[in-house]
Structure formats: C-alpha cells, structure tokens
Design a protein around this motif. Sequence first.
Motif, PDB file in Angstrom:
ATOM      1  N   PHE A 175       0.839  -1.189   0.000  1.00  0.00           N
ATOM      2  CA  PHE A 175       0.000   0.000   0.000  1.00  0.00           C
ATOM      3  C   PHE A 175       0.878   1.244   0.000  1.00  0.00           C
ATOM      4  N   CYS A 176       0.590   2.139  -0.886  1.00  0.00           N
ATOM      5  CA  CYS A 176       1.323   3.395  -0.979  1.00  0.00           C
ATOM      6  C   CYS A 176       1.136   4.207   0.305  1.00  0.00           C
ATOM      7  N   THR A 177       2.194   4.882   0.720  1.00  0.00           N
ATOM      8  CA  THR A 177       2.103   5.682   1.948  1.00  0.00           C
ATOM      9  C   THR A 177       1.493   7.064   1.699  1.00  0.00           C
ATOM     10  N   HIS A 178       1.157   7.370   0.466  1.00  0.00           N
ATOM     11  CA  HIS A 178       0.501   8.665   0.206  1.00  0.00           C
ATOM     12  C   HIS A 178      -0.932   8.635   0.705  1.00  0.00           C
ATOM     13  N   SER A 179      -1.769   7.798   0.090  1.00  0.00           N
ATOM     14  CA  SER A 179      -3.133   7.660   0.607  1.00  0.00           C
ATOM     15  C   SER A 179      -3.601   6.211   0.506  1.00  0.00           C
ATOM     16  N   PHE A 180      -2.642   5.305   0.655  1.00  0.00           N
ATOM     17  CA  PHE A 180      -2.913   3.874   0.837  1.00  0.00           C
ATOM     18  C   PHE A 180      -3.575   3.203  -0.364  1.00  0.00           C
ATOM     19  N   THR A 215       6.329   3.425  -9.527  1.00  0.00           N
ATOM     20  CA  THR A 215       5.529   4.645  -9.470  1.00  0.00           C
ATOM     21  C   THR A 215       4.096   4.257  -9.150  1.00  0.00           C
ATOM     22  N   CYS A 216       3.564   4.795  -8.082  1.00  0.00           N
ATOM     23  CA  CYS A 216       2.202   4.481  -7.674  1.00  0.00           C
ATOM     24  C   CYS A 216       1.230   4.862  -8.788  1.00  0.00           C
ATOM     25  N   PRO A 217       0.327   3.944  -9.142  1.00  0.00           N
ATOM     26  CA  PRO A 217      -0.592   4.228 -10.246  1.00  0.00           C
ATOM     27  C   PRO A 217      -1.663   5.265  -9.907  1.00  0.00           C
ATOM     28  N   HIS A 218      -1.747   5.674  -8.650  1.00  0.00           N
ATOM     29  CA  HIS A 218      -2.821   6.589  -8.261  1.00  0.00           C
ATOM     30  C   HIS A 218      -2.434   8.061  -8.427  1.00  0.00           C
ATOM     31  N   HIS A 219      -1.360   8.479  -7.767  1.00  0.00           N
ATOM     32  CA  HIS A 219      -0.976   9.895  -7.860  1.00  0.00           C
ATOM     33  C   HIS A 219       0.506  10.083  -8.125  1.00  0.00           C
ATOM     34  N   GLY A 220       1.199   8.999  -8.435  1.00  0.00           N
ATOM     35  CA  GLY A 220       2.573   9.151  -8.918  1.00  0.00           C
ATOM     36  C   GLY A 220       3.689   9.146  -7.888  1.00  0.00           C
TER      37      GLY A 220
END
Length: 108
Positions: free
Chosen positions: A49-54, A68-73
């Motif tokens: 899970f990405c630490t930006h907004s999971f 690179t996270c597919p949600h917000h980069g």
Amino acid sequence: MLPGGNKDFQDACSTMQVPKTGVFFTTVGSQEVMLSRDRQGEIVAFSGFCTHSFGRLEGGEIEEGEITCPHHGARFDTRTGRSKSACPNLPKFDVRIEGRRVLVRPDR
Ligand code: FES
C-alpha cells in the motif's frame, strides 16, 4: 502455525516468483505485500500500500528499481522501500526463507 517458532510468519510465495529485478505482489493475511530483491539478491518485503493515501501499488510502472504508484505518482525504491517523493518510506516486513518458500511477517 509453522514449526520452529515461526508462528508470526506466514507463507507468501515461492522464491521463484520473486524476480531478480521488478516486484511480485501477493496478499498475506489482510496485508498487501510487495516482494523484491535487494542489491545482494536477498528477498525483501514491503507493504503493497502506498504511503501517500494507501492506494495499492500493484500495477504501478517499474523502471530502474523504482515503482511509481498508479494513483498519484509517488515513487519508491523497490529494493529498499525508500520514498523518492515527499511520502514516508514503505513499511518493511521481516522475511524468512524456508526451502523454496518465502515467509513474511506482515505485522511487527
Ligand atoms: S495513493 Fe499512491 S500516490 Fe496517492
């Protein structure tokens, strides 16, 4: 429960499923796990899970040791979990290798 005092470790995958470069995603319990190899080729495990907004990191573009996270980069080093952006590093999980199986302890 696994023998040998490994009760907190859970089976994640085969060692063959973790590529020399790149990552392998799986679920251990309720935890999304991203497995990869460090610079020495040892298997390491991080939260998937990405630490930006999971958001789930699975499906993110991987290039030169970075995902690179597919949600917000947000970007993370696949070998260390270190953040390449303003987000916190990915939580790292303990790994044990037993034969050809990779065991992960998702919660410390
Ligand atoms: S959830 Fe990954 S960058 Fe936002």
